[in-house]
Scaffold this motif. Structure first.
Motif, short mmCIF file in Angstrom:
data_model
loop_
_atom_site.label_atom_id
_atom_site.label_comp_id
_atom_site.label_asym_id
_atom_site.label_seq_id
_atom_site.Cartn_x
_atom_site.Cartn_y
_atom_site.Cartn_z
N GLU A 37 -4.22 8.96 -8.72
CA GLU A 37 -4.74 8.34 -7.51
C GLU A 37 -4.34 6.86 -7.48
OE1 GLU A 37 -6.46 9.92 -5.07
OE2 GLU A 37 -6.10 11.77 -6.21
N VAL A 38 -4.25 6.28 -6.29
CA VAL A 38 -3.93 4.86 -6.17
C VAL A 38 -4.96 4.02 -6.91
CG1 VAL A 38 -3.73 2.93 -4.54
CG2 VAL A 38 -2.67 5.12 -4.00
N ALA A 65 1.70 6.23 -7.25
CA ALA A 65 0.66 7.17 -7.65
C ALA A 65 1.17 8.61 -7.59
CB ALA A 65 -0.58 7.00 -6.78
N SER A 66 1.92 8.91 -6.56
CA SER A 66 2.50 10.25 -6.43
C SER A 66 3.47 10.54 -7.58
CB SER A 66 3.22 10.37 -5.08
OG SER A 66 3.86 11.61 -4.98
N ALA A 67 4.28 9.55 -7.93
CA ALA A 67 5.24 9.72 -9.03
C ALA A 67 4.52 9.93 -10.36
CB ALA A 67 6.16 8.50 -9.12
N PHE A 68 3.36 9.29 -10.53
CA PHE A 68 2.59 9.44 -11.77
C PHE A 68 1.65 10.63 -11.74
CE2 PHE A 68 2.95 4.58 -12.05
CZ PHE A 68 4.03 4.64 -12.93
N PRO A 124 -7.03 -2.60 -11.29
CA PRO A 124 -7.80 -3.05 -12.46
C PRO A 124 -9.18 -2.38 -12.46
CG PRO A 124 -6.97 -4.93 -11.21
CD PRO A 124 -6.68 -3.71 -10.41
N SER A 125 -9.75 -2.19 -13.64
CA SER A 125 -11.09 -1.63 -13.71
C SER A 125 -12.06 -2.62 -13.08
CB SER A 125 -11.48 -1.36 -15.17
OG SER A 125 -11.57 -2.58 -15.87
N SER A 126 -13.24 -2.16 -12.70
CA SER A 126 -14.20 -3.04 -12.02
C SER A 126 -14.61 -4.21 -12.91
CB SER A 126 -15.41 -2.25 -11.56
OG SER A 126 -16.00 -1.59 -12.67
N SER A 127 -14.64 -4.05 -14.23
CA SER A 127 -15.00 -5.16 -15.11
C SER A 127 -13.90 -6.20 -15.13
CB SER A 127 -15.28 -4.65 -16.53
OG SER A 127 -14.12 -4.04 -17.08
N ALA A 165 0.82 -1.21 0.00
CA ALA A 165 0.00 0.00 0.00
C ALA A 165 0.87 1.27 0.00
CB ALA A 165 -0.97 -0.01 1.17
N PRO A 166 1.91 1.34 0.85
CA PRO A 166 2.76 2.54 0.80
C PRO A 166 3.47 2.69 -0.56
CG PRO A 166 3.13 1.38 2.85
CD PRO A 166 2.28 0.49 2.00
N MET A 167 3.87 1.56 -1.16
CA MET A 167 4.52 1.62 -2.47
C MET A 167 3.54 2.12 -3.53
SD MET A 167 7.00 1.41 -4.57
CE MET A 167 8.20 0.83 -3.41
N LEU A 168 2.30 1.63 -3.48
CA LEU A 168 1.29 2.11 -4.43
C LEU A 168 1.07 3.60 -4.28
CD1 LEU A 168 -1.33 -0.78 -4.33
CD2 LEU A 168 0.09 -0.10 -6.28
N ALA A 169 1.09 4.10 -3.05
CA ALA A 169 0.93 5.54 -2.83
C ALA A 169 2.10 6.30 -3.43
CB ALA A 169 0.81 5.82 -1.33
N ARG A 170 3.33 5.78 -3.29
CA ARG A 170 4.50 6.45 -3.87
C ARG A 170 4.46 6.40 -5.40
NH1 ARG A 170 7.21 3.69 0.47
NH2 ARG A 170 8.30 2.33 -1.01
#
Length: 108
Positions: A94-95, A88-91, A100-103, A81-86
């Motif tokens: 949002e996380v 997302a911040s780099a990109f 994946p999309s809901s479908s 989770a912390p890596m995903l936050a970093r």
């Protein structure tokens, strides 16, 4: 996840007898029936390429290694989770944009 010993016993004859930790890690991760992560590896790679970043540059911005970015993009390793936050911040997103999309999630 299959124990490493059981996985090694199933390797074809003729393989080298000394295995690196990374070899074991990739081997076990690719044969495991469980998915240990929830982010979309293709989405992470697509966003990195669209941002014009190399894996090395993204790793620097996300405070991790190029190897970890590579494994996350290939779906071999999951991001915490912390890596995903970093990431997302780099990109600059949002996380949830890295998931994946809901479908896609409903079909897996």
């Amino acid at each position: 996840m299959a124990p490493v010993r059981q996985t090694v016993d199933n390797i074809e004859l003729g393989q080298p007898k000394s295995y690196s930790f990374l070899y074991f890690f990739e081997l076990v991760a690719t044969v495991s029936p469980m998915r240990a992560h929830y982010q979309d590896p293709a989405q992470i790679r697509r966003r990195r390429v669209e941002a014009g970043l190399t894996q090395k540059e993204l790793a620097r911005r996300a405070r991790t290694t190029k190897s970890h970015i590579s494994m996350v993009e290939r779906g071999i390793s999951g991001a915490s989770a912390p890596m995903l936050a970093r990431l997302a911040s780099a990109f600059g997103c949002e996380v949830s944009d890295l998931m994946p999309s809901s479908s896609e999630a409903a079909s897996s």
